[in-house]
Design an enzyme around this catalytic site. Structure first.
Site, PDB file in Angstrom:
ATOM      1  N   ARG A   1     -11.761  33.566  46.473  1.00 35.72           N
ATOM      2  CA  ARG A   1     -12.029  34.872  47.054  1.00 35.72           C
ATOM      3  C   ARG A   1     -11.762  34.871  48.554  1.00 35.72           C
ATOM      4  NH1 ARG A   1     -17.444  37.187  43.995  1.00 35.72           N
ATOM      5  NH2 ARG A   1     -16.256  37.996  42.233  1.00 35.72           N
TER       6      ARG A   1
ATOM      7  N   GLU B   1      -7.959  34.009  37.651  1.00 35.99           N
ATOM      8  CA  GLU B   1      -8.117  35.026  36.624  1.00 35.99           C
ATOM      9  C   GLU B   1      -7.659  34.511  35.258  1.00 35.99           C
ATOM     10  OE1 GLU B   1      -9.823  37.627  36.723  1.00 35.99           O
ATOM     11  OE2 GLU B   1     -10.218  37.513  38.862  1.00 35.99           O
TER      12      GLU B   1
ATOM     13  N   ASP C   1     -12.808  44.096  30.980  1.00 38.10           N
ATOM     14  CA  ASP C   1     -13.015  42.952  30.094  1.00 38.10           C
ATOM     15  C   ASP C   1     -14.385  43.123  29.428  1.00 38.10           C
ATOM     16  OD1 ASP C   1     -14.824  42.463  32.082  1.00 38.10           O
ATOM     17  OD2 ASP C   1     -14.166  40.424  32.505  1.00 38.10           O
TER      18      ASP C   1
ATOM     19  N   TYR D   1      -5.161  43.059  31.831  1.00 31.69           N
ATOM     20  CA  TYR D   1      -6.303  42.593  32.616  1.00 31.69           C
ATOM     21  C   TYR D   1      -5.849  41.771  33.830  1.00 31.69           C
ATOM     22  CZ  TYR D   1     -10.496  40.336  34.169  1.00 31.69           C
ATOM     23  OH  TYR D   1     -11.516  39.902  34.968  1.00 31.69           O
TER      24      TYR D   1
ATOM     25  N   CYS E   1     -28.592  54.708  35.476  1.00 30.15           N
ATOM     26  CA  CYS E   1     -28.119  54.046  34.247  1.00 30.15           C
ATOM     27  C   CYS E   1     -28.861  54.592  33.033  1.00 30.15           C
ATOM     28  CB  CYS E   1     -28.345  52.545  34.374  1.00 30.15           C
ATOM     29  SG  CYS E   1     -28.033  51.660  32.837  1.00 30.15           S
TER      30      CYS E   1
ATOM     31  N   CYS F   1     -26.165  42.394  34.807  1.00 32.27           N
ATOM     32  CA  CYS F   1     -26.127  43.123  33.532  1.00 32.27           C
ATOM     33  C   CYS F   1     -25.672  42.146  32.438  1.00 32.27           C
ATOM     34  CB  CYS F   1     -25.174  44.320  33.633  1.00 32.27           C
ATOM     35  SG  CYS F   1     -25.404  45.493  32.285  1.00 32.27           S
TER      36      CYS F   1
ATOM     37  N   GLY G   1      -9.281  24.605  27.040  1.00 31.62           N
ATOM     38  CA  GLY G   1      -8.998  25.328  25.799  1.00 31.62           C
ATOM     39  C   GLY G   1      -7.991  26.453  26.016  1.00 31.62           C
ATOM     40  N   TYR G   2      -7.655  27.126  24.932  1.00 29.01           N
ATOM     41  CA  TYR G   2      -6.674  28.232  24.980  1.00 29.01           C
ATOM     42  C   TYR G   2      -5.443  27.790  25.800  1.00 29.01           C
ATOM     43  CZ  TYR G   2     -10.678  30.872  23.350  1.00 29.01           C
ATOM     44  OH  TYR G   2     -11.748  31.283  22.644  1.00 29.01           O
TER      45      TYR G   2
HETATM   46  S1  SF4 Z   1     -29.526  49.132  35.095  1.00 31.99           S
HETATM   47 FE1  SF4 Z   1     -27.927  49.461  33.570  1.00 31.99          FE
HETATM   48  S2  SF4 Z   1     -26.072  48.636  34.466  1.00 31.99           S
HETATM   49 FE2  SF4 Z   1     -27.806  47.842  35.629  1.00 31.99          FE
HETATM   50  S3  SF4 Z   1     -28.316  45.871  34.696  1.00 31.99           S
HETATM   51 FE3  SF4 Z   1     -29.596  47.407  33.709  1.00 31.99          FE
HETATM   52  S4  SF4 Z   1     -28.405  48.025  31.925  1.00 31.99           S
HETATM   53 FE4  SF4 Z   1     -26.995  46.998  33.272  1.00 31.99          FE
END
Ligand code: SF4
Length: 362
Positions: free
Chosen positions: A30, A42, A143, A125, A213, A197, A86-87
């Site tokens: 990065r 990637e 993804d 991607y 959300c 998440c 792998g792959y």
């Molecule tokens: S608030 Fe929604 S987007 Fe954020 S971690 Fe929780 S489920 Fe995932």
């Protein structure tokens, strides 16, 4: 779902990017803006977690510091550097693509969609990731992480394996990716999906988009993303022969380039057919692959291994040649090697476990 259903993205992208700029993961590819490093990372990160890929990435960069070094390398050396990730088609394709970049683009990885998509192994991607992160072009990546975050954020109740759902999410992120910060947006999505998440028990309290959300507000994070039951993974029983000669050399065979795990070396063998014993299958496979009959068959080791679309139980036997001179009938090459020399050849994971054992049991 249609593109008219797409809500405005500011409520999502503004806090996401702010959060990313403070919390981003410190990763070696990065910020240096080196398109070769970004591309390599990637490719390695497809199907592989960052912590698993990181040591491979560092070794690979040390071995092939520039795209010219990679393009000029022997395939054998690239596969040795890739071994364990792998792959393997990813490594072979990367190598082919590096040659194209050197020959056709003077070593500069293309900065436009049409040219970069022509490179071997570069799908939507990877193209979007390299163009956005290396060249700051507004192509959104999609993804598994992005599908999970967006399906939860938008409260999508449909199966995310459906093409229509994936297309919808692709349209949403393509709409939401800001022209002035595409690299940060995509990398923020990657970091959010990887660290906050997460598939199980997401840390919604630490999430920058928690207030808008849907899954969080409706307590549905444990059922979204919705996935219908996956099909049962097939299982195959495999036999391989570790053929040993009078000088304690072992016979290994090179897989054709065009098949799965192509270009890697292995012990000869194959699938056990219905109503065949392990020993019968081994004799048949060795005769078909090498044109020789075998004797002194002794069980050596049994192991289980899972590939992406099937699982195997592999039974390895040591044996000797009874009759004939081995020829590469279904492989591209065969070699007699000492136990120590096994380390110089790239092997698939299951075979590598056998070579490790063989080197311990001299
Ligand atoms: S608030 Fe929604 S987007 Fe954020 S971690 Fe929780 S489920 Fe995932």
């Amino acid at each position: 779902m249609s593109t008219q259903d797409i809500p405005s993205g500011d409520e999502f992208s503004t806090p996401l990017i702010q959060w990313y700029r403070v919390n981003k993961r410190d990763l070696p590819w990065r910020d240096a803006g080196n398109p070769y490093h970004i591309w390599l990372s990637e490719v390695m990160l497809q199907q592989t977690r960052v912590d698993q890929a990181l040591p491979y990435y560092l070794r690979f960069i040390e071995r092939f510091p520039t795209i010219f070094d990679l393009a000029n390398a022997e395939t054998h050396d690239v596969l040795v550097a890739w071994e364990g990730l792998g792959y393997y088609s990813r490594g072979r394709n990367l190598h082919e693509a590096a040659k194209t970049v050197v020959e056709q683009y003077n070593g500069k990885i293309p900065d436009n969609w049409d040219d970069i998509r022509q490179l071997k192994g570069v799908g939507d991607y990877t193209a979007a990731a390299v163009l956005s992160i290396a060249y700051n072009k507004p192509y959104a990546v999609v993804d598994g992480n992005v599908l999970r975050v967006l399906s939860r954020y938008l409260g999508i109740q449909d199966d995310i394996r459906q093409l229509s759902v994936r297309r919808f999410i692709q349209n949403v992120v393509s709409e939401w990716i800001p022209e002035d910060a595409p690299a940060d947006f995509n990398q923020a999505m990657m970091d959010l999906g990887a660290g906050i998440c997460s598939p199980k028990k997401p840390s919604c309290n630490a999430c920058p988009v928690q207030h808008s959300c849907v899954a969080n507000a409706t307590l549905q994070t444990d059922i979204i993303p919705y996935k219908s039951k996956a099909k049962k993974v097939p299982h195959h029983t495999i036999v391989v022969g570790i053929i040993i000669d009078q000088n304690d050399r072992l016979l290994i065979a090179k897989r054709p380039e065009t098949v799965m795990l192509g270009g890697l070396w292995e012990f000869p063998g194959g699938k056990v057919e219905e109503n065949e014993t392990l020993e019968e299958a081994l004799k048949r496979e060795i005769l078909e692959e090498l044109g020789v009959s075998i004797r002194a068959i002794q069980p050596f080791h049994t192991l289980k291994h899972a590939y992406s679309h099937f699982k195997i139980t592999l039974h390895a036997f040591t044996c000797r040649i009874e009759n004939g001179n081995p020829e590469a009938k279904s492989s591209t090459d065969i070699k007699w090697v000492s136990r120590a020399e096994l380390s110089d050849f790239p092997f698939p994971k299951a075979n590598r476990k056998l070579t490790d054992l063989l080197q311990k049991t001299v």
